[in-house]
Design a protein around this motif. Structure first.
Motif, PDB file in Angstrom:
ATOM      1  N   MET A   1       0.952  -1.407   0.241  1.00  0.00           N
ATOM      2  CA  MET A   1      -0.109   0.038   0.121  1.00  0.00           C
ATOM      3  C   MET A   1       0.992   1.237  -0.435  1.00  0.00           C
ATOM      4  SD  MET A   1      -2.587  -1.334   2.854  1.00  0.00           S
ATOM      5  CE  MET A   1      -3.885  -0.337   2.326  1.00  0.00           C
ATOM      6  N   SER A   2       0.045   1.980  -0.574  1.00  0.00           N
ATOM      7  CA  SER A   2       1.497   3.665  -0.761  1.00  0.00           C
ATOM      8  C   SER A   2       0.839   3.828   0.568  1.00  0.00           C
ATOM      9  CB  SER A   2       0.643   4.286  -1.757  1.00  0.00           C
ATOM     10  OG  SER A   2      -0.396   4.848  -2.137  1.00  0.00           O
ATOM     11  N   VAL A   3      -0.259   4.230   1.469  1.00  0.00           N
ATOM     12  CA  VAL A   3      -0.482   4.534   2.878  1.00  0.00           C
ATOM     13  C   VAL A   3       0.231   3.599   3.601  1.00  0.00           C
ATOM     14  CG1 VAL A   3      -2.050   5.120   4.214  1.00  0.00           C
ATOM     15  CG2 VAL A   3      -2.610   5.563   1.833  1.00  0.00           C
ATOM     16  N   ALA A   4       1.338   4.615   4.938  1.00  0.00           N
ATOM     17  CA  ALA A   4       1.999   3.911   5.375  1.00  0.00           C
ATOM     18  C   ALA A   4       0.697   3.862   6.410  1.00  0.00           C
ATOM     19  CB  ALA A   4       2.997   4.335   5.767  1.00  0.00           C
TER      20      ALA A   4
ATOM     21  N   ARG B   1      -1.056   6.999   7.442  1.00  0.00           N
ATOM     22  CA  ARG B   1       0.179   8.243   7.066  1.00  0.00           C
ATOM     23  C   ARG B   1       0.205   8.203   5.640  1.00  0.00           C
ATOM     24  NH1 ARG B   1       6.090   7.629   9.203  1.00  0.00           N
ATOM     25  NH2 ARG B   1       5.904   6.552   6.621  1.00  0.00           N
ATOM     26  N   TYR B   2      -0.314   9.878   5.132  1.00  0.00           N
ATOM     27  CA  TYR B   2       0.134   9.741   3.672  1.00  0.00           C
ATOM     28  C   TYR B   2       0.991  11.049   3.314  1.00  0.00           C
ATOM     29  CZ  TYR B   2      -5.294   8.295   3.486  1.00  0.00           C
ATOM     30  OH  TYR B   2      -6.096   7.173   3.085  1.00  0.00           O
ATOM     31  N   ALA B   3       1.726  10.350   2.464  1.00  0.00           N
ATOM     32  CA  ALA B   3       2.429  11.250   1.886  1.00  0.00           C
ATOM     33  C   ALA B   3       2.292  11.869   0.461  1.00  0.00           C
ATOM     34  CB  ALA B   3       4.434  10.336   1.825  1.00  0.00           C
ATOM     35  N   SER B   4       2.763  12.469  -0.137  1.00  0.00           N
ATOM     36  CA  SER B   4       2.824  13.110  -1.307  1.00  0.00           C
ATOM     37  C   SER B   4       2.508  11.987  -2.195  1.00  0.00           C
ATOM     38  CB  SER B   4       3.999  14.030  -1.891  1.00  0.00           C
ATOM     39  OG  SER B   4       2.999  14.792  -3.066  1.00  0.00           O
ATOM     40  N   GLY B   5       1.364  11.786  -3.074  1.00  0.00           N
ATOM     41  CA  GLY B   5       0.740  10.855  -3.975  1.00  0.00           C
ATOM     42  C   GLY B   5       0.749   9.025  -3.526  1.00  0.00           C
ATOM     43  N   ALA B   6       0.675   9.015  -2.135  1.00  0.00           N
ATOM     44  CA  ALA B   6       0.158   8.201  -1.121  1.00  0.00           C
ATOM     45  C   ALA B   6      -0.997   7.819  -2.209  1.00  0.00           C
ATOM     46  CB  ALA B   6       0.060   8.078  -0.039  1.00  0.00           C
TER      47      ALA B   6
ATOM     48  N   ILE C   1      -6.296  14.790  10.092  1.00  0.00           N
ATOM     49  CA  ILE C   1      -5.013  15.073  10.221  1.00  0.00           C
ATOM     50  C   ILE C   1      -4.126  16.217   9.568  1.00  0.00           C
ATOM     51  CG2 ILE C   1      -3.084  15.417  11.846  1.00  0.00           C
ATOM     52  CD1 ILE C   1      -4.751  12.732  13.136  1.00  0.00           C
ATOM     53  N   GLY C   2      -3.637  17.246   9.346  1.00  0.00           N
ATOM     54  CA  GLY C   2      -2.510  17.393   8.018  1.00  0.00           C
ATOM     55  C   GLY C   2      -3.618  18.106   6.982  1.00  0.00           C
TER      56      GLY C   2
ATOM     57  N   GLY D   1     -13.472   5.749  -0.786  1.00  0.00           N
ATOM     58  CA  GLY D   1     -11.275   5.899  -1.399  1.00  0.00           C
ATOM     59  C   GLY D   1     -10.693   6.871  -0.998  1.00  0.00           C
ATOM     60  N   VAL D   2      -9.674   7.410  -0.843  1.00  0.00           N
ATOM     61  CA  VAL D   2      -8.897   8.659  -0.819  1.00  0.00           C
ATOM     62  C   VAL D   2      -7.949   9.035  -2.460  1.00  0.00           C
ATOM     63  CG1 VAL D   2      -6.893  10.054   0.347  1.00  0.00           C
ATOM     64  CG2 VAL D   2      -8.775   8.851   1.928  1.00  0.00           C
ATOM     65  N   GLN D   3      -8.271   9.944  -2.615  1.00  0.00           N
ATOM     66  CA  GLN D   3      -7.067  10.605  -4.104  1.00  0.00           C
ATOM     67  C   GLN D   3      -5.971  10.928  -4.106  1.00  0.00           C
ATOM     68  OE1 GLN D   3      -9.454  13.598  -6.562  1.00  0.00           O
ATOM     69  NE2 GLN D   3     -10.975  11.613  -6.768  1.00  0.00           N
ATOM     70  N   ALA D   4      -5.113  10.786  -4.846  1.00  0.00           N
ATOM     71  CA  ALA D   4      -3.694  10.392  -4.299  1.00  0.00           C
ATOM     72  C   ALA D   4      -3.628  12.088  -3.685  1.00  0.00           C
ATOM     73  CB  ALA D   4      -3.027  10.721  -5.639  1.00  0.00           C
ATOM     74  N   LEU D   5      -2.943  12.293  -2.842  1.00  0.00           N
ATOM     75  CA  LEU D   5      -2.450  13.402  -1.743  1.00  0.00           C
ATOM     76  C   LEU D   5      -1.394  14.634  -2.383  1.00  0.00           C
ATOM     77  CD1 LEU D   5      -3.004  14.624   0.853  1.00  0.00           C
ATOM     78  CD2 LEU D   5      -1.246  14.228   1.496  1.00  0.00           C
ATOM     79  N   LYS D   6      -2.299  15.496  -2.893  1.00  0.00           N
ATOM     80  CA  LYS D   6      -1.832  16.444  -3.380  1.00  0.00           C
ATOM     81  C   LYS D   6      -1.598  17.552  -2.505  1.00  0.00           C
ATOM     82  CE  LYS D   6      -3.720  16.459  -7.741  1.00  0.00           C
ATOM     83  NZ  LYS D   6      -4.161  17.900  -8.387  1.00  0.00           N
ATOM     84  N   PRO D   7      -0.389  17.672  -1.480  1.00  0.00           N
ATOM     85  CA  PRO D   7      -0.054  18.999  -0.712  1.00  0.00           C
ATOM     86  C   PRO D   7      -0.119  20.111  -1.458  1.00  0.00           C
ATOM     87  CG  PRO D   7       1.513  16.568  -0.265  1.00  0.00           C
ATOM     88  CD  PRO D   7       0.835  17.102  -1.394  1.00  0.00           C
ATOM     89  N   THR D   8      -0.688  21.517  -0.606  1.00  0.00           N
ATOM     90  CA  THR D   8      -0.434  22.385  -1.112  1.00  0.00           C
ATOM     91  C   THR D   8       0.673  23.429  -0.502  1.00  0.00           C
ATOM     92  OG1 THR D   8      -1.651  23.386   0.399  1.00  0.00           O
ATOM     93  CG2 THR D   8      -3.464  22.853  -1.410  1.00  0.00           C
ATOM     94  N   ALA D   9       1.497  24.374  -1.291  1.00  0.00           N
ATOM     95  CA  ALA D   9       2.563  24.963  -1.446  1.00  0.00           C
ATOM     96  C   ALA D   9       2.425  25.491   0.392  1.00  0.00           C
ATOM     97  CB  ALA D   9       2.854  25.792  -2.694  1.00  0.00           C
ATOM     98  N   GLY D  10       3.337  25.196   1.193  1.00  0.00           N
ATOM     99  CA  GLY D  10       3.084  26.274   2.779  1.00  0.00           C
ATOM    100  C   GLY D  10       2.691  25.703   2.875  1.00  0.00           C
ATOM    101  N   GLY D  11       1.323  24.697   2.911  1.00  0.00           N
ATOM    102  CA  GLY D  11       0.555  23.987   4.370  1.00  0.00           C
ATOM    103  C   GLY D  11       1.444  22.424   4.471  1.00  0.00           C
ATOM    104  N   PRO D  12       1.404  21.665   5.438  1.00  0.00           N
ATOM    105  CA  PRO D  12       1.175  20.362   5.761  1.00  0.00           C
ATOM    106  C   PRO D  12       2.396  19.487   4.816  1.00  0.00           C
ATOM    107  CG  PRO D  12      -0.230  20.633   6.260  1.00  0.00           C
ATOM    108  CD  PRO D  12      -0.188  21.829   6.130  1.00  0.00           C
TER     109      PRO D  12
END
Ligand code: MD3
Ligand code: FE
Length: 211
Positions: free
Chosen positions: A57-60, A121-126, A148-149, A188-199
């Motif tokens: 899984m891409s999610v930890a 835990r989702y990192a970018s792209g998870a 969270i985050g 489900g949850v779409q691939a995480l795309k963190p926004t600039a300046g955010g977590p």
């Protein structure tokens, strides 16, 4: 399906998005939750669990509470111990239990006694593919989830995989409670795309009554 308004506290907003499916926007300040997650991860590390066909899984994930959800080449199950350490999962912090019970009660589900808390835990792209949560013994019990985050786009489907999906942005501090006729909805949850300046990371807690 929600309780009569309390005489003692102003009610938190609780939006019923489908029958048995509730959004509690910005229900909780998440700073203290992250401290607890760090303490849990120090005892039972986040790992990318194995799913079918040798994939991971891409999610930890990790867990706290009496039961922990695990996935391996032999399938999904709730176990009393962490297969990485053969030790019991860390205890569920009292503050987690209180949060889960308060959220469930706000959505009209009294007497919720979760015995498992899956920490994602989702990192970018998870991302998390469309699935149902059906490994719990009593499907009459709701599930409570806490975001969270970094914000994520959640997908809400129907009771069949083929039904159309609604998307819902989930922000830091949002809580979802789902039960009754929504308990077995695909999601489900779409691939995480963190926004600039955010977590750059998102965590999610799901509280379940596994056994
Ligand atoms: C289930 N986690 O751990 S929780 C999971 O954000 C999981 O990490 C996601 O799905 C996450 O199993 C989403 C929120 C959720 C929301 C609505 C649902 C799960 C749901 C509706 C029906 C069934
Ligand atoms: Fe799920």
């Amino acid at each position: 399906m929600r309780p009569p308004s309390s005489l003692f506290e102003p009610e938190a907003p609780c939006i019923e998005l489908a029958e048995g499916f509730f959004l509690l926007p910005a229900f909780i300040d998440t700073a203290a939750l992250l401290t607890q997650i760090d303490l849990i991860a120090a005892q039972t590390a986040f790992r990318h669990m194995q799913v079918g066909g040798g994939k991971r899984m891409s999610v930890a994930m990790t867990n706290c509470g009496p039961w922990g959800w695990t996935s391996s080449s032999s399938g999904y199950q709730y176990s009393r111990t962490d297969p990485l350490t053969d030790r019991p999962w860390p205890a569920m912090p009292d503050s987690f239990m209180a949060l889960a019970q308060k959220a469930a009660a706000t959505a009209g589900f009294g007497h919720f006694e979760p015995d498992a808390c899956l920490v994602n835990r989702y990192a970018s792209g998870a991302s998390l593919g469309l699935h149902q949560d059906r490994d719990e013994q009593d499907l009459g019990q709701p599930i409570v989830s806490v975001s969270i985050g970094a914000a994520a786009t959640f997908q809400l489907g129907g009771l069949k995989r083929s039904e159309p999906l609604r998307t819902l942005p989930l922000h830091d501090g949002d809580v979802l409670v789902w039960g009754g006729p929504s308990r077995l909805r695909f999601h489900g949850v779409q691939a995480l795309k963190p926004t600039a300046g955010g977590p750059d990371t998102r965590h999610n807690l799901t509280f379940r009554k596994a056994k």
